[in-house]
Design an enzyme around this catalytic site. Structure first.
Site, PDB file in Angstrom:
ATOM      1  N   LYS A  31      11.482 -51.008  -0.174  1.00  0.00           N
ATOM      2  CA  LYS A  31      12.432 -51.364  -1.246  1.00  0.00           C
ATOM      3  C   LYS A  31      12.028 -52.707  -1.859  1.00  0.00           C
ATOM      4  O   LYS A  31      10.848 -53.006  -1.930  1.00  0.00           O
ATOM      5  CB  LYS A  31      13.868 -51.380  -0.706  1.00  0.00           C
TER       6      LYS A  31
ATOM      7  N   GLU B 164      19.145 -44.712  -4.478  1.00  0.00           N
ATOM      8  CA  GLU B 164      19.362 -46.004  -5.159  1.00  0.00           C
ATOM      9  C   GLU B 164      18.895 -45.938  -6.611  1.00  0.00           C
ATOM     10  O   GLU B 164      19.442 -46.611  -7.481  1.00  0.00           O
ATOM     11  CB  GLU B 164      18.659 -47.123  -4.374  1.00  0.00           C
TER      12      GLU B 164
ATOM     13  N   SER C   8      19.021 -44.582   8.191  1.00  0.00           N
ATOM     14  CA  SER C   8      19.272 -45.314   9.439  1.00  0.00           C
ATOM     15  C   SER C   8      18.436 -44.816  10.621  1.00  0.00           C
ATOM     16  O   SER C   8      18.921 -44.780  11.755  1.00  0.00           O
ATOM     17  CB  SER C   8      20.765 -45.287   9.780  1.00  0.00           C
TER      18      SER C   8
HETATM   19  C1  PEP Z   1      16.021 -45.357   2.609  1.00  0.00           C
HETATM   20  O1  PEP Z   1      16.562 -46.111   1.816  1.00  0.00           O
HETATM   21  O2  PEP Z   1      15.178 -44.537   2.219  1.00  0.00           O
HETATM   22  C2  PEP Z   1      16.415 -45.453   4.009  1.00  0.00           C
HETATM   23  C3  PEP Z   1      16.230 -44.408   4.761  1.00  0.00           C
HETATM   24  O3  PEP Z   1      16.972 -46.645   4.420  1.00  0.00           O
HETATM   25  P1  PEP Z   1      17.461 -47.008   5.917  1.00  0.00           P
HETATM   26  O4  PEP Z   1      16.424 -46.509   6.871  1.00  0.00           O
HETATM   27  O5  PEP Z   1      17.550 -48.505   5.913  1.00  0.00           O
HETATM   28  O6  PEP Z   1      18.765 -46.339   6.118  1.00  0.00           O
END
Ligand code: PEP
Length: 257
Positions: free
Chosen positions: A14, A107, A219
């Site tokens: 990101k 996002e 997550s």
């Molecule tokens: C993501 O944004 O693609 C993602 C899976 O984030 P996280 O692992 O932090 O939940």
């Protein structure tokens, strides 16, 4: 290929990482990957991909050379070139050393208003440039609670996979929006149900659909990776927060078995 799909663990950095820290993270991962392949090393059984901010592409392409770790973008514009201030084309990503690009991340869908139609155009642009599109789908919490998760994802798949897309140019990432960055994950049964559903939908949408890898994202951590990666039809993980720590990303990769 079908059931022989090799897992893919992809890191979505990101908007994180200034040059020095991004380079250090990539070098750490490259070092681990090279060491794992040495005769005395412990090889990992999955493909690895990092998707850093675009400012790091050229430095990371060099740092990852020889490591076997793929480089990817987090988004691309659907056009080849033109008056799109601030955007990057799929061709530019390819030119900067990328082999993959994430498309339709939640996002992007929520912060930039990306519709299924735009996501489909971006996936077609990725194909045009010779990139593998990692196409993200997933339901909101309200959609999950109201029992619409399967239909929402089916609708996203139907609307965002370009006609004639080759299996080799496509990876699907199932990312329940409510699980991203929250520390919460669906139950193993819910992941299994959704991945079976996605695989069935892909079967109706493109030839050789059995070759398309379907990743789980949301997550994923070293503590839950083994359980999630062992679920039927889960062909890897898209990892956000935990991909910013080399030891954690590596531990997730190791969880592929
Ligand atoms: C993501 O944004 O693609 C993602 C899976 O984030 P996280 O692992 O932090 O939940």
């Amino acid at each position: 290929m079908g059931q022989g799909r090799r897992k893919l663990v992809a890191g979505n950095w990101k908007m994180n990482g200034l040059h020095a820290e991004g380079l250090a993270l990539a070098r750490d991962l490259a070092h681990r990957a090279v060491a794992a392949r040495r005769p005395a090393g412990e090889p990992i059984s999955c493909d690895l991909l990092v998707c850093p901010p675009a400012t790091l592409f050229f430095s990371l392409a060099e740092a990852l050379t020889g490591s076997g770790i793929f480089l990817g973008g987090q988004d691309c514009h659907q056009d080849r070139a033109g008056p799109h201030t601030g955007d990057l084309s799929a061709e530019m990503l390819k030119d900067a050393g990328c082999s993959h690009v994430i498309i339709g991340h939640s996002e992007r869908r929520s912060e930039h208003g990306e519709s299924n139609e735009i996501v489909r155009a971006k996936a077609a642009a990725a194909r045009r440039a010779g990139l593998v599109a990692i196409l993200c789908v997933g339901e909101s919490e309200a959609e999950r609670v109201s029992g619409q998760a399967l239909s929402v994802v089916a609708h996203q798949l139907a609307g965002s996979i370009p006609d004639g897309m080759a299996a080799a140019s496509l990876v699907i990432a199932y990312e329940p929006v409510w699980a991203i960055g929250t520390g919460r994950t669906p139950t193993v049964a819910d992941v299994a149900e959704m991945h079976a559903h996605i695989r069935q939908r892909l079967g109706g949408a493109l030839a050789e659909a059995g070759d398309v890898r379907v990743l789980y994202g949301g997550s994923v951590k070293p503590t839950n990776a083994a359980e999630l990666l062992a679920v039927a039809n889960v062909d890897g993980a898209l990892v956000g927060g935990a991909s910013l720590v080399a030891a954690d990303f590596w531990a997730i990769a190791r969880s592929c078995g």
